[in-house]
Motif scaffolding. Sequence first.
Motif, PDB file in Angstrom:
ATOM      1  N   PHE A 113       0.641  -1.746   0.116  1.00  0.00           N
ATOM      2  CA  PHE A 113       0.208   0.129  -0.270  1.00  0.00           C
ATOM      3  C   PHE A 113       0.935   1.551  -0.099  1.00  0.00           C
ATOM      4  N   ASP A 114       0.256   1.966  -0.568  1.00  0.00           N
ATOM      5  CA  ASP A 114       0.662   3.972  -0.128  1.00  0.00           C
ATOM      6  C   ASP A 114      -0.111   4.448   0.442  1.00  0.00           C
ATOM      7  N   PHE A 115       1.535   5.603   1.990  1.00  0.00           N
ATOM      8  CA  PHE A 115       0.830   5.515   3.646  1.00  0.00           C
ATOM      9  C   PHE A 115       0.784   7.251   3.549  1.00  0.00           C
ATOM     10  N   SER A 116      -0.039   7.682   3.636  1.00  0.00           N
ATOM     11  CA  SER A 116       0.433   8.891   4.499  1.00  0.00           C
ATOM     12  C   SER A 116       1.766   9.652   5.223  1.00  0.00           C
ATOM     13  N   ASP A 117       1.708  10.441   5.147  1.00  0.00           N
ATOM     14  CA  ASP A 117       2.503  10.893   6.409  1.00  0.00           C
ATOM     15  C   ASP A 117       2.311  10.106   7.477  1.00  0.00           C
ATOM     16  N   GLY A 226       0.340   2.675  -5.768  1.00  0.00           N
ATOM     17  CA  GLY A 226       0.365   2.785  -7.200  1.00  0.00           C
ATOM     18  C   GLY A 226      -1.287   3.477  -7.878  1.00  0.00           C
ATOM     19  N   LYS A 227      -2.180   3.637  -7.282  1.00  0.00           N
ATOM     20  CA  LYS A 227      -3.553   3.710  -7.719  1.00  0.00           C
ATOM     21  C   LYS A 227      -3.660   4.830  -6.694  1.00  0.00           C
ATOM     22  N   THR A 228      -3.191   5.849  -6.771  1.00  0.00           N
ATOM     23  CA  THR A 228      -3.361   7.316  -5.821  1.00  0.00           C
ATOM     24  C   THR A 228      -4.181   7.939  -6.089  1.00  0.00           C
ATOM     25  N   ARG A 229      -5.775   7.485  -5.757  1.00  0.00           N
ATOM     26  CA  ARG A 229      -6.819   9.245  -6.423  1.00  0.00           C
ATOM     27  C   ARG A 229      -6.750   9.732  -5.962  1.00  0.00           C
ATOM     28  N   SER A 230      -6.872  11.585  -7.386  1.00  0.00           N
ATOM     29  CA  SER A 230      -5.554  12.888  -6.184  1.00  0.00           C
ATOM     30  C   SER A 230      -6.451  13.101  -5.119  1.00  0.00           C
ATOM     31  N   PHE A 231      -7.990  12.626  -4.839  1.00  0.00           N
ATOM     32  CA  PHE A 231      -8.002  13.379  -3.512  1.00  0.00           C
ATOM     33  C   PHE A 231      -7.532  12.672  -2.080  1.00  0.00           C
ATOM     34  N   TRP A 232      -6.678  11.574  -2.744  1.00  0.00           N
ATOM     35  CA  TRP A 232      -5.338  11.011  -1.734  1.00  0.00           C
ATOM     36  C   TRP A 232      -4.260  11.774  -1.227  1.00  0.00           C
ATOM     37  N   ARG A 233      -3.633  12.738  -2.648  1.00  0.00           N
ATOM     38  CA  ARG A 233      -2.104  13.208  -2.811  1.00  0.00           C
ATOM     39  C   ARG A 233      -2.349  14.136  -1.640  1.00  0.00           C
ATOM     40  N   CYS A 234      -3.625  14.694  -0.907  1.00  0.00           N
ATOM     41  CA  CYS A 234      -3.957  15.391   0.048  1.00  0.00           C
ATOM     42  C   CYS A 234      -3.445  14.482   1.273  1.00  0.00           C
ATOM     43  N   LEU A 235      -3.933  13.138   1.504  1.00  0.00           N
ATOM     44  CA  LEU A 235      -2.885  12.416   2.842  1.00  0.00           C
ATOM     45  C   LEU A 235      -1.573  12.279   2.508  1.00  0.00           C
ATOM     46  N   ILE A 236      -1.483  11.483   0.859  1.00  0.00           N
ATOM     47  CA  ILE A 236      -0.285  10.989   0.688  1.00  0.00           C
ATOM     48  C   ILE A 236       1.328  11.644   0.900  1.00  0.00           C
ATOM     49  N   GLN A 237       0.892  12.709  -0.359  1.00  0.00           N
ATOM     50  CA  GLN A 237       2.242  13.827  -0.319  1.00  0.00           C
ATOM     51  C   GLN A 237       2.190  15.458   0.529  1.00  0.00           C
ATOM     52  N   VAL A 238       2.158  14.998   1.833  1.00  0.00           N
ATOM     53  CA  VAL A 238       2.047  16.060   3.112  1.00  0.00           C
ATOM     54  C   VAL A 238       3.499  15.658   3.301  1.00  0.00           C
ATOM     55  N   SER A 239       3.321  16.919   4.202  1.00  0.00           N
ATOM     56  CA  SER A 239       4.869  17.094   5.655  1.00  0.00           C
ATOM     57  C   SER A 239       3.911  16.888   7.165  1.00  0.00           C
ATOM     58  N   PRO A 240       3.820  16.409   7.473  1.00  0.00           N
ATOM     59  CA  PRO A 240       3.813  16.677   9.442  1.00  0.00           C
ATOM     60  C   PRO A 240       4.171  18.128   9.794  1.00  0.00           C
ATOM     61  N   ILE A 241       3.336  18.909  10.655  1.00  0.00           N
ATOM     62  CA  ILE A 241       4.026  20.112  10.467  1.00  0.00           C
ATOM     63  C   ILE A 241       2.546  20.765  12.068  1.00  0.00           C
TER      64      ILE A 241
END
Length: 270
Positions: A113-117, A226-241
Amino acid sequence: MKTTKISFFILSLMLLLVSGLSGWVGNAAAASDSGKTYVIGTDVTFAPFEYEDENGDFVGIDMDLLDAIAKDQNFKYQIKSLGFNAAVQALEANQVDGVIAGMSITDERKAKFDFSDTYFESGVVMGVSANNDTIKSYEDLRGQKVAVKTGTEGFSFAESIASEYGFTIVPFDESYQMYEDVKTGNSVACFEDYPVLAYGVNQNNGLKIVTDKEDGAPYGFAVSKGKTRSFWRCLIQVSPISKLTVSINALPRHIWVRTLRLLLIKVAGS
């Protein structure tokens, strides 16, 4: 039965927020997802991250985070309460779009699976019946049965020490089944993620924690690799702040939920 209440339980939660994504245009992404409903698998026996309240609604930290992100990114979603193991299997079979269930990020899962931060640093503790003064350490488990929930970090940890301490593992699909097995005396102890068991002890679930927390894997949101939907990019491609420390005992639920939402939306929009 006398139940011992934990005096305090500190929950450190790292919020995931959309910030500085290369080539990302929030409004365009929101528009493209506005007509789509995503199916999200979860396990509603995992309070305080997700559980069913007295009205039959699915609530908790994960549910509030998902709701806030969905409103900010303008997409719809449907929650499927499948149980943890079944939710993970459904994601692997592409029967759901994602899993939000206090899911530990392990090397084995990252291969699938692909994971968020990470958004919460968890770990495993041992629980026993609140009136059990005999089982105080792993050494006391020899020749005994220990309840665990399948597919969880508690299960993996129990497997890793079972031969060393000479106990037998009794697997269950749901946390409440595991807890009941300990309270009825069939198993003398259970292994569970510490925020979940500590929350349950605070809610007088009939158990108590008798060990320090073992280091564990952090939590993340998962989608098919490999099947990251566009709405999941806000979870997958983020940095903990940011880190938020919350005392579950001290604050009413609506206060910390509101704080989480405000922080999430404020930074996402900045």
